[in-house]
Design a protein around this motif. Structure first.
Motif, PDB file in Angstrom:
ATOM      1  N   CYS A 160      19.694 -23.913  20.569  1.00 17.05           N
ATOM      2  CA  CYS A 160      18.636 -22.908  20.494  1.00 17.05           C
ATOM      3  C   CYS A 160      18.410 -22.317  21.890  1.00 17.05           C
ATOM      4  O   CYS A 160      18.150 -23.053  22.839  1.00 17.05           O
ATOM      5  N   HIS A 167      15.132 -23.501  23.149  1.00 17.74           N
ATOM      6  CA  HIS A 167      14.976 -24.942  23.340  1.00 17.74           C
ATOM      7  C   HIS A 167      16.341 -25.570  23.656  1.00 17.74           C
ATOM      8  O   HIS A 167      16.863 -26.347  22.847  1.00 17.74           O
ATOM      9  N   CYS A 209      14.312 -28.903  18.346  1.00 18.15           N
ATOM     10  CA  CYS A 209      13.742 -27.958  17.370  1.00 18.15           C
ATOM     11  C   CYS A 209      14.654 -27.914  16.143  1.00 18.15           C
ATOM     12  O   CYS A 209      15.678 -28.571  16.084  1.00 18.15           O
ATOM     13  N   PHE A 230      16.512 -25.518  15.026  1.00 14.75           N
ATOM     14  CA  PHE A 230      17.509 -24.451  15.139  1.00 14.75           C
ATOM     15  C   PHE A 230      18.703 -24.691  14.213  1.00 14.75           C
ATOM     16  O   PHE A 230      19.319 -25.752  14.245  1.00 14.75           O
ATOM     17  N   CYS A 244      15.129 -20.443  14.561  1.00 13.48           N
ATOM     18  CA  CYS A 244      14.350 -21.545  15.113  1.00 13.48           C
ATOM     19  C   CYS A 244      12.946 -21.420  14.520  1.00 13.48           C
ATOM     20  O   CYS A 244      12.224 -20.464  14.852  1.00 13.48           O
TER      21      CYS A 244
HETATM   22 ZN   LIG Z   1      14.324 -23.638  19.042  1.00 13.42          ZN
END
Ligand SMILES: [Zn+2]
Length: 219
Positions: A41, A44, A49, A51, A72
């Motif tokens: 991501c 991130h 996360c 993603f 995301c």
């Molecule tokens: Zn993310």
């Protein structure tokens, strides 16, 4: 969280570069969007996360073009990878947009070029269609001269000047590679700067390659 400098940028999906030498026809025939990967991501990069791949959206030209997407959910942001052959936020390819601008530079006027370029529509529409491409490309060239002064010192923001400078058949695909680190600062069709930020400076683009990703592409 890394955010684009423009407060309105959050409403736009984030477009990133899919580095490839494929032509648009090869991209469609090989269904190359299936090979496009986004490792983590962009918001991130440390992970953590949700993603994940999020299908594709379709571009008008050439028929059959699919653009891969990721999502995301923590940041509510969609990301897509646009292959190098395609013009950002314009229909068709970078080479097709370039051909229009070259024709205008060679013609006695923009109106005369537009009259020949779009035989399928009325002249006022053809002029708008042509002017939009010329304006966008010249804006990209002017910004590039400022971003990369060491590369283009003394060069004018015209296609004929850039093509003499770079000595390539098509300069827009070459410039997407040359300006790869600056695509988040460059407007379409070359770069991915969100239209909501066209009046301001993008201070912190995600991976320096962010921008809009509208499923409905302007003609
Ligand atoms: Zn993310």
């Amino acid at each position: 969280m890394a955010r684009h400098g423009c407060p309105r940028a959050g409403r736009w999906p984030v477009q990133l570069r899919f580095k490839t030498n494929l032509t648009s026809e090869e991209y469609v025939n090989q269904q190359a969007w299936q090979d496009a990967t986004l490792e983590c991501c962009p918001l991130h990069p440390q992970g953590g996360c949700s993603f994940a791949r999020h299908g594709t959206y379709e571009r008008v030209n050439p028929p059959g073009t699919q653009i891969p997407r990721w999502y995301c959910s923590e940041s509510h942001r969609t990301f897509s990878l646009l292959a190098d052959c395609f013009a950002a936020r314009f229909s068709g390819t970078l080479c097709e947009v370039e051909t229009v601008v070259v024709e205008v530079e060679r013609a006695r006027s923009l109106e005369a070029a537009a009259d020949q370029l779009r035989l399928d529509i009325e002249l006022p529409g053809a002029i708008r269609w042509t002017r939009r491409r010329v304006k966008a490309v010249h804006a990209c060239l002017t910004i590039l001269l400022g971003l990369l002064p060491e590369l283009f010192v003394g060069c004018q923001p015209t296609f004929s000047a850039f093509s003499q400078w770079l000595r390539v058949d098509f300069i827009l695909p070459a410039l997407r590679e040359i300006a790869a680190l600056h695509l988040g600062y460059l407007p379409p069709p070359l770069g991915f700067k969100p239209p909501a930020c066209s009046g301001g400076e993008a201070k912190r683009p995600i991976q320096q390659q962010t921008g809009p990703d509208p499923p409905a592409l302007p003609q």
